[in-house]
Write an enzyme that holds these catalytic residues in place. Structure first.
Site, PDB file in Angstrom:
ATOM      1  N   ASP A  82       0.937  -0.912   0.268  1.00  0.00           N
ATOM      2  CA  ASP A  82       0.514  -0.194   0.326  1.00  0.00           C
ATOM      3  C   ASP A  82       0.669   1.411   0.081  1.00  0.00           C
ATOM      4  O   ASP A  82       1.979   1.684   0.836  1.00  0.00           O
ATOM      5  CB  ASP A  82      -0.856   0.091   1.155  1.00  0.00           C
ATOM      6  CG  ASP A  82      -2.351   1.076   1.243  1.00  0.00           C
ATOM      7  OD1 ASP A  82      -2.017   1.505  -0.012  1.00  0.00           O
ATOM      8  OD2 ASP A  82      -2.392   1.672   2.762  1.00  0.00           O
ATOM      9  N   ASP A 104       2.890   5.135  -5.577  1.00  0.00           N
ATOM     10  CA  ASP A 104       2.571   6.156  -5.110  1.00  0.00           C
ATOM     11  C   ASP A 104       3.009   7.404  -5.241  1.00  0.00           C
ATOM     12  O   ASP A 104       4.604   7.472  -4.414  1.00  0.00           O
ATOM     13  CB  ASP A 104       1.746   6.580  -3.712  1.00  0.00           C
ATOM     14  CG  ASP A 104       0.588   7.259  -3.591  1.00  0.00           C
ATOM     15  OD1 ASP A 104       0.805   8.220  -4.343  1.00  0.00           O
ATOM     16  OD2 ASP A 104       0.237   7.693  -2.505  1.00  0.00           O
ATOM     17  N   HIS A 210      -9.457   4.919  -2.261  1.00  0.00           N
ATOM     18  CA  HIS A 210      -8.728   5.508  -0.607  1.00  0.00           C
ATOM     19  C   HIS A 210      -9.165   6.149   0.051  1.00  0.00           C
ATOM     20  O   HIS A 210     -10.414   6.265  -0.200  1.00  0.00           O
ATOM     21  CB  HIS A 210      -7.384   5.933  -1.416  1.00  0.00           C
ATOM     22  CG  HIS A 210      -6.343   4.466  -1.686  1.00  0.00           C
ATOM     23  ND1 HIS A 210      -5.395   4.162  -1.669  1.00  0.00           N
ATOM     24  CD2 HIS A 210      -5.919   4.403  -2.630  1.00  0.00           C
ATOM     25  CE1 HIS A 210      -4.696   3.746  -1.662  1.00  0.00           C
ATOM     26  NE2 HIS A 210      -5.157   3.301  -3.081  1.00  0.00           N
ATOM     27  N   GLY A 211      -8.993   5.633   0.483  1.00  0.00           N
ATOM     28  CA  GLY A 211      -9.285   6.233   2.235  1.00  0.00           C
ATOM     29  C   GLY A 211     -11.009   6.458   2.187  1.00  0.00           C
ATOM     30  O   GLY A 211     -12.485   7.475   2.622  1.00  0.00           O
ATOM     31  N   SER A 213     -12.910   4.050   4.043  1.00  0.00           N
ATOM     32  CA  SER A 213     -13.578   3.752   5.902  1.00  0.00           C
ATOM     33  C   SER A 213     -14.619   3.912   6.150  1.00  0.00           C
ATOM     34  O   SER A 213     -14.944   5.318   5.905  1.00  0.00           O
ATOM     35  CB  SER A 213     -12.253   4.658   7.179  1.00  0.00           C
ATOM     36  OG  SER A 213     -11.749   2.607   6.560  1.00  0.00           O
TER      37      SER A 213
END
Ligand code: G3H
Ligand code: 13P
Ligand code: ZN
Length: 307
Positions: A82, A104, A210-211, A213
């Site tokens: 990740d 990334d 992503h992000g 949650s």
């Protein structure tokens, strides 16, 4: 089963329009929770480790632990890096058995992001390993920010088309309004769904959120009830997941939700069992609770029964 190449898992998810969950792990209990949940729901799953997770656990230990449990599991499990930092790190992970890597370089100028991603893709593809790259900056879409300011950090579809063509990445993480951690939105999630559809139509490849949650209010309340301090925090709700997936998201990254649930249950255990000092009795309930969170996510993402 031996660790699975993520490309194989993506192919079906993209065709059948569901998402595979990426769950970040750095200890035994999270690995057991994730694999246990995937087996129970017959779901493909991605276990991911960031640079700091690798530093915490040690790459050999992490891979050995994941492999030994994955080997016994009758579902496809991919091991993914990740937010990979550079080519050397990606190669190191591939050498140790990772079946997918993210590079990334989204903080770098476009040309540099393309160049770095292309180098990683060449090395990874030679080993059959999938490459995820990122374009755009993650961050919430504020109500009071004008359209051009917000467009400046969300993923630009034309740029994405050029980026994927020239970098040869297999999957793309896009910025559409989410952000990492527990503080994503002021209230209800605000995502640029049209942008997801546009990018999907233009690229056709798996897109990654992503992000992602939810920042479950019950976990936050429990942490605060048992001595923690988390300020007013908001994340993705169920409709936001469904909408994002229906528009072309095939991989959804979850870390914060596992950490919040883990912390909530652990704080409760410590508060309610003052005489307990057996780590298994304190960590066991937290592990089971994390497993339940992962099961809920797998169901929501549509990957239950897809193993
Ligand atoms: O996207 C970042 C992940 O949540 C990993 O976080 O670097 O603290 O392991 P970490
Ligand atoms: P959350 O912080 O929303 O769990 O996102 C995790 C993530 O994107 C890992 O790459
Ligand atoms: Zn991320």
């Amino acid at each position: 089963m031996p660790l699975e190449y993520l490309s194989r898992m993506y192919e079906r998810a993209n065709r059948e329009n569901y998402a595979i969950g990426q769950f970040n792990v750095s200890n035994l209990e999270f690995v057991q929770a994730a694999i246990g949940a995937a087996v129970e729901l017959k779901a493909p799953i991605i276990l991911a480790s960031s640079s700091s997770a690798i530093k915490y656990a040690g790459i050999e230990t992490l891979v050995a632990m994941i492999r030994s449990l994955a080997d016994k599991a009758p579902v496809p499990i991919a091991l993914h890096l990740d937010h990979g930092e550079d080519l050397a790190q990606a190669q190191h992970c591939i050498k140790h058995g990772y079946t997918s890597v993210m590079i990334d370089a989204s903080g770098k100028p476009l040309e540099e992001n393309i160049r770095i991603t292309r180098e990683v893709a060449q090395a990874a593809h030679a080993a059959g390993v999938t490459v995820e790259a990122e374009l755009g900056r993650l961050g919430g879409i504020e109500d009071n920010v004008n359209v051009s300011a917000r467009d400046a950090f969300l993923t630009d579809p034309l740029e994405a088309q050029r980026f994927v063509r020239e970098s040869a990445c297999d999957a793309l993480a896009i910025a559409v309004g989410t952000s990492h951690g527990a503080y994503k939105f002021k209230g209800k999630p605000v995502l640029d769904y049209t942008r997801i559809s546009t990018i999907k139509k233009m690229l056709g490849i798996p897109l990654v959120l992503h992000g992602a949650s939810s920042v479950d209010p019950q976990s936050v309340a429990m942490i605060n009830q048992f001595g923690g301090h988390i300020e007013d925090a908001h994340g993705m709700d169920e409709p936001a997941y469904r909408e994002a997936i229906s528009r072309g998201i095939n991989k959804v990254n979850i870390d914060t939700d596992l950490r919040l649930k883990w912390t909530a249950i652990l704080r409760k255990q410590l508060a309610e069992k003052p005489a307990e000092f057996d780590p298994r009795k304190l960590l066991g309930p937290a592990r089971e609770a994390v497993r339940e969170v992962i099961k809920e996510k797998i169901t929501l993402l549509g990957s239950a029964g897809k193993a």
